[in-house]
Design a protein around this motif. Structure first.
Motif, PDB file in Angstrom:
ATOM      1  N   UNK A  11     -10.407 -87.202  14.263  1.00 23.24           N
ATOM      2  CA  UNK A  11     -11.040 -85.916  13.667  1.00 23.24           C
ATOM      3  C   UNK A  11     -11.284 -85.320  12.282  1.00 23.24           C
ATOM      4  N   UNK A  12     -10.018 -85.706  11.337  1.00 20.92           N
ATOM      5  CA  UNK A  12      -8.664 -85.889  11.936  1.00 20.92           C
ATOM      6  C   UNK A  12      -7.726 -84.760  12.128  1.00 20.92           C
ATOM      7  N   UNK A  13      -6.844 -85.038  12.943  1.00 23.62           N
ATOM      8  CA  UNK A  13      -5.772 -83.894  13.195  1.00 23.62           C
ATOM      9  C   UNK A  13      -4.437 -84.540  13.253  1.00 23.62           C
ATOM     10  N   UNK A  14      -3.367 -83.768  13.234  1.00 26.10           N
ATOM     11  CA  UNK A  14      -2.122 -84.348  13.300  1.00 26.10           C
ATOM     12  C   UNK A  14      -1.419 -83.557  14.401  1.00 26.10           C
ATOM     13  N   UNK A  15      -0.322 -83.987  14.987  1.00 27.11           N
ATOM     14  CA  UNK A  15       0.523 -83.192  15.975  1.00 27.11           C
ATOM     15  C   UNK A  15       1.873 -84.005  16.587  1.00 27.11           C
ATOM     16  N   UNK A  16       2.328 -83.295  17.650  1.00 33.72           N
ATOM     17  CA  UNK A  16       3.429 -83.820  18.228  1.00 33.72           C
ATOM     18  C   UNK A  16       3.126 -83.801  19.740  1.00 33.72           C
ATOM     19  N   UNK A  17       3.505 -84.756  20.429  1.00 31.86           N
ATOM     20  CA  UNK A  17       3.547 -84.627  22.022  1.00 31.86           C
ATOM     21  C   UNK A  17       5.024 -85.123  22.466  1.00 31.86           C
ATOM     22  N   UNK A  18       5.382 -84.298  23.347  1.00 29.88           N
ATOM     23  CA  UNK A  18       6.625 -84.748  24.073  1.00 29.88           C
ATOM     24  C   UNK A  18       6.540 -84.337  25.514  1.00 29.88           C
ATOM     25  N   UNK A  19       7.321 -85.280  26.194  1.00 31.84           N
ATOM     26  CA  UNK A  19       7.422 -85.047  27.678  1.00 31.84           C
ATOM     27  C   UNK A  19       8.907 -85.052  28.055  1.00 31.84           C
ATOM     28  N   UNK A  20       9.493 -83.900  28.779  1.00 33.71           N
ATOM     29  CA  UNK A  20      10.760 -83.776  29.283  1.00 33.71           C
ATOM     30  C   UNK A  20      10.718 -83.807  30.693  1.00 33.71           C
ATOM     31  N   UNK A  21      11.634 -84.623  31.192  1.00 34.06           N
ATOM     32  CA  UNK A  21      11.762 -84.513  32.754  1.00 34.06           C
ATOM     33  C   UNK A  21      13.029 -84.477  33.100  1.00 34.06           C
ATOM     34  N   UNK A  22      13.574 -83.524  33.813  1.00 31.87           N
ATOM     35  CA  UNK A  22      14.953 -83.171  34.448  1.00 31.87           C
ATOM     36  C   UNK A  22      15.989 -83.389  33.221  1.00 31.87           C
ATOM     37  N   UNK A  23      15.486 -82.793  31.911  1.00 34.74           N
ATOM     38  CA  UNK A  23      16.533 -82.818  30.995  1.00 34.74           C
ATOM     39  C   UNK A  23      16.572 -84.113  30.180  1.00 34.74           C
ATOM     40  N   UNK A  24      15.599 -85.072  30.411  1.00 31.99           N
ATOM     41  CA  UNK A  24      15.661 -86.325  29.787  1.00 31.99           C
ATOM     42  C   UNK A  24      14.403 -86.335  29.021  1.00 31.99           C
ATOM     43  N   UNK A  25      14.415 -86.727  27.718  1.00 32.42           N
ATOM     44  CA  UNK A  25      13.047 -87.087  26.790  1.00 32.42           C
ATOM     45  C   UNK A  25      12.364 -88.365  27.154  1.00 32.42           C
ATOM     46  N   UNK A  26      11.375 -88.084  27.905  1.00 34.38           N
ATOM     47  CA  UNK A  26      10.434 -89.347  28.494  1.00 34.38           C
ATOM     48  C   UNK A  26       9.858 -89.968  27.465  1.00 34.38           C
ATOM     49  N   UNK A  27       9.048 -88.932  26.587  1.00 32.88           N
ATOM     50  CA  UNK A  27       8.190 -89.572  25.614  1.00 32.88           C
ATOM     51  C   UNK A  27       8.221 -88.536  24.523  1.00 32.88           C
ATOM     52  N   UNK A  31       1.608 -87.898  15.318  1.00 30.05           N
ATOM     53  CA  UNK A  31       0.587 -88.370  14.753  1.00 30.05           C
ATOM     54  C   UNK A  31       0.072 -87.693  13.640  1.00 30.05           C
ATOM     55  N   UNK A  32      -0.699 -88.396  12.641  1.00 34.39           N
ATOM     56  CA  UNK A  32      -1.373 -87.519  11.329  1.00 34.39           C
ATOM     57  C   UNK A  32      -0.387 -87.210  10.572  1.00 34.39           C
ATOM     58  N   UNK A  33      -0.968 -86.075   9.505  1.00 32.07           N
ATOM     59  CA  UNK A  33      -0.348 -85.714   8.302  1.00 32.07           C
ATOM     60  C   UNK A  33      -0.075 -84.230   8.501  1.00 32.07           C
TER      61      UNK A  33
END
Length: 329
Positions: A11-27, A31-33
């Protein structure tokens, strides 16, 4: 996921993605600046603006005052506004404002080009909810209170003003003490766009083919309809604290999660309660988009699953969030 990130980078973009499941960080991924000028790589710990995702925090500050007895869902805006904003109808209530069913005139055109300058005067002039009285004044109602749904930034500026006047506490301090601190969100705050700390990512918007920061496009400190900077980790803390009754009592949480407008009525594929989007039974969401920001955080109660994506452009978060919600659902 890789394809979605590649498109965001282009695009360019930047960011953060996160997945939590039942108290555990799954992902957890970034990316980007976070700062293009200094070529600072985005990290999961960076704080990113969430635009209208902030409305959920405004709603909770108001609900905390309701739980304390200083306001009620049936409190009229007029009883707090006095002679200010005479075009706000006498029967508009706090509940109408929280559910986007007030009909009050909108001060922002959500269909306008995000590169436009949508507020008059210098952005440094917008700090307190009282500073918005001039832009809210003279806005004709869109429809009678309670008769329909229309997503309304003006309504949440009014809620911030009402909360500030009813509590006698500056609005941003009210959110900090009644929402962020009980939730343990130590990395979340209203930050000045002209004095961002080093761990805050900078938002960008393309104007006439050139990518610029949003410092001249948005209020220097957001009001009741935006302005919060947070992290994906803090959003996980937020949902846990909210549903455990640590921010407002459980009965207030149930009120917020009760559908006031169906998905058909909102036209957004999700129902709406009080400050919260309700995509499906047992699912709650905050989301926002503005110049230099796109954000979604969706929590599924039964599985304790949170998917949060935060980006520094208006379009960077959406495809990634869609992928993550589909593959982790």
């Amino acid at each position: 996921m890789r394809e979605a990130v590649d498109e965001a980078l282009a695009e360019p973009s930047a960011g953060v993605a996160r997945v939590d499941v039942d108290g555990r960080v799954a992902l957890e991924a970034a990316w980007g600046l976070a700062d293009r000028r200094l070529e600072v790589a985005m990290q999961p710990c960076h704080r990113i603006a969430v635009a209208s995702g902030s409305k959920g925090f405004t709603a909770l500050a108001v609900m905390s005052l309701i739980a304390q007895g200083r306001l009620a869902l049936g409190t009229t805006a007029r009883s707090v506004l006095g002679a200010d904003l005479p075009l706000v109808a006498a029967d508009v209530t706090v509940e109408h404002l929280l559910s986007h069913r007030s009909g009050v005139g909108e001060y922002l055109d959500d269909d306008a080009d995000l590169a436009e300058y949508l507020l008059p005067g210098a952005m440094s002039g917008y700090v307190s909810p009282e500073d918005y009285l001039g832009v809210l004044d003279g806005r004709e109602p869109a429809f009678p209170a309670g008769s329909g749904f229309a997503y309304c930034n003006s309504g949440f500026i009014l809620l911030a003003l009402i909360a500030q006047r009813a509590s006698g506490t500056p609005f941003h301090d009210l959110v900090r003490t009644r929402v962020l601190e009980p939730a343990g969100m130590a990395r979340t705050d209203y930050l000045r766009s002209d004095a961002l700390p080093g761990d805050a990512a900078i938002g960008y918007i393309e104007v006439d083919g050139v990518w610029r920061t949003t410092v001249h496009h948005l209020p220097v400190i957001g009001g009741g309809d935006g302005g919060v900077y947070t992290t994906a980790e803090d959003m996980h803390r937020f949902w846990s604290a909210l549903l455990a009754g640590r921010i407002v009592p459980i009965q207030a949480v149930r009120e917020m999660c009760r559908v006031r407008s169906s998905a058909e009525e909102t036209g957004e594929g999700a129902g709406y309660g009080l400050g919260l989007w309700l995509p499906a039974p047992g699912v709650v969401r905050l989301e926002g988009m503005d110049a230099g920001s796109s954000f979604v955080s969706t929590h599924t109660i039964s599985s304790a699953r949170t998917v949060s994506v935060l980006s520094t452009t208006a379009h960077g978060a959406w495809d990634i969030a869609e992928v993550l919600e589909s593959v982790t659902g």
